[in-house]
Motif scaffolding. Sequence first.
Motif, PDB file in Angstrom:
ATOM      1  N   ALA A   1       0.756  -1.359  -0.066  1.00 17.80           N
ATOM      2  CA  ALA A   1      -0.544  -0.390   0.057  1.00 17.80           C
ATOM      3  C   ALA A   1       0.533   1.563  -0.342  1.00 17.80           C
ATOM      4  O   ALA A   1       0.902   2.079  -0.525  1.00 17.80           O
ATOM      5  N   ALA A   2       1.608   1.493   0.871  1.00 23.71           N
ATOM      6  CA  ALA A   2       2.651   2.275   0.982  1.00 23.71           C
ATOM      7  C   ALA A   2       3.989   2.535  -0.397  1.00 23.71           C
ATOM      8  O   ALA A   2       3.751   3.998  -0.676  1.00 23.71           O
ATOM      9  N   TRP A   3       3.683   1.488  -0.823  1.00 23.66           N
ATOM     10  CA  TRP A   3       4.768   2.044  -2.224  1.00 23.66           C
ATOM     11  C   TRP A   3       3.921   2.517  -3.257  1.00 23.66           C
ATOM     12  O   TRP A   3       4.726   3.132  -4.032  1.00 23.66           O
ATOM     13  N   THR A   4       2.827   1.112  -3.861  1.00 22.71           N
ATOM     14  CA  THR A   4       2.069   2.391  -5.252  1.00 22.71           C
ATOM     15  C   THR A   4       1.562   3.526  -4.423  1.00 22.71           C
ATOM     16  O   THR A   4       1.829   4.528  -5.296  1.00 22.71           O
ATOM     17  N   GLY A   5       1.380   3.728  -3.247  1.00 21.66           N
ATOM     18  CA  GLY A   5       0.729   5.326  -2.836  1.00 21.66           C
ATOM     19  C   GLY A   5       1.603   6.170  -3.892  1.00 21.66           C
ATOM     20  O   GLY A   5       1.578   7.212  -4.018  1.00 21.66           O
TER      21      GLY A   5
ATOM     22  N   ALA B   1      -6.267   0.172   3.236  1.00 23.61           N
ATOM     23  CA  ALA B   1      -8.226  -0.783   3.917  1.00 23.61           C
ATOM     24  C   ALA B   1      -8.237  -2.049   3.564  1.00 23.61           C
ATOM     25  O   ALA B   1      -9.217  -2.946   4.708  1.00 23.61           O
ATOM     26  N   ALA B   2      -7.513  -2.582   2.501  1.00 20.77           N
ATOM     27  CA  ALA B   2      -7.791  -3.519   1.991  1.00 20.77           C
ATOM     28  C   ALA B   2      -6.698  -4.985   2.443  1.00 20.77           C
ATOM     29  O   ALA B   2      -7.158  -6.302   2.365  1.00 20.77           O
ATOM     30  N   GLY B   3      -5.698  -4.432   3.625  1.00 18.24           N
ATOM     31  CA  GLY B   3      -5.496  -5.501   4.508  1.00 18.24           C
ATOM     32  C   GLY B   3      -4.212  -5.582   3.751  1.00 18.24           C
ATOM     33  O   GLY B   3      -3.006  -6.100   4.201  1.00 18.24           O
ATOM     34  N   MET B   4      -4.025  -4.959   2.499  1.00 17.31           N
ATOM     35  CA  MET B   4      -2.148  -4.886   2.268  1.00 17.31           C
ATOM     36  C   MET B   4      -1.363  -3.671   2.707  1.00 17.31           C
ATOM     37  O   MET B   4      -0.019  -3.728   2.415  1.00 17.31           O
ATOM     38  N   GLY B   5      -1.548  -2.815   4.203  1.00 19.20           N
ATOM     39  CA  GLY B   5      -0.938  -1.777   4.972  1.00 19.20           C
ATOM     40  C   GLY B   5      -0.424  -2.527   5.905  1.00 19.20           C
ATOM     41  O   GLY B   5      -0.715  -4.066   5.617  1.00 19.20           O
ATOM     42  N   ALA B   6       0.440  -2.257   6.586  1.00 15.73           N
ATOM     43  CA  ALA B   6       1.006  -2.580   8.053  1.00 15.73           C
ATOM     44  C   ALA B   6       0.283  -2.843   9.294  1.00 15.73           C
ATOM     45  O   ALA B   6      -0.673  -1.895   9.534  1.00 15.73           O
TER      46      ALA B   6
END
Length: 79
Positions: free
Chosen positions: A11-15, A57-62
């Motif tokens: 999530a962080a890398w994509t954003g 929110a979809a679960g791909m974050g820390a």
Amino acid sequence: MAGSSHGHTPAAWTGVIIAFIGFCVSGAFMVLANPLGFWAGMVIVVIGGIVGMAMRAAGMGAKKPEHKDLAEVIAAKTA
């Protein structure tokens, strides 16, 4: 922060990558003196933030760490 994997998630890398592309677009159009292109780049930056939050929110974050009771932490360090 390195021990907590802060920012090392899809999530962080994509954003950040999407936001970086938006900044590049805005920068290029700023040099070209094209306000419409500049604001289009700013929209891409905002989209990067939205995509990052949606992926988190979809679960791909820390995962949020569990907080321990302060008394337990102090007792563990003094033992």
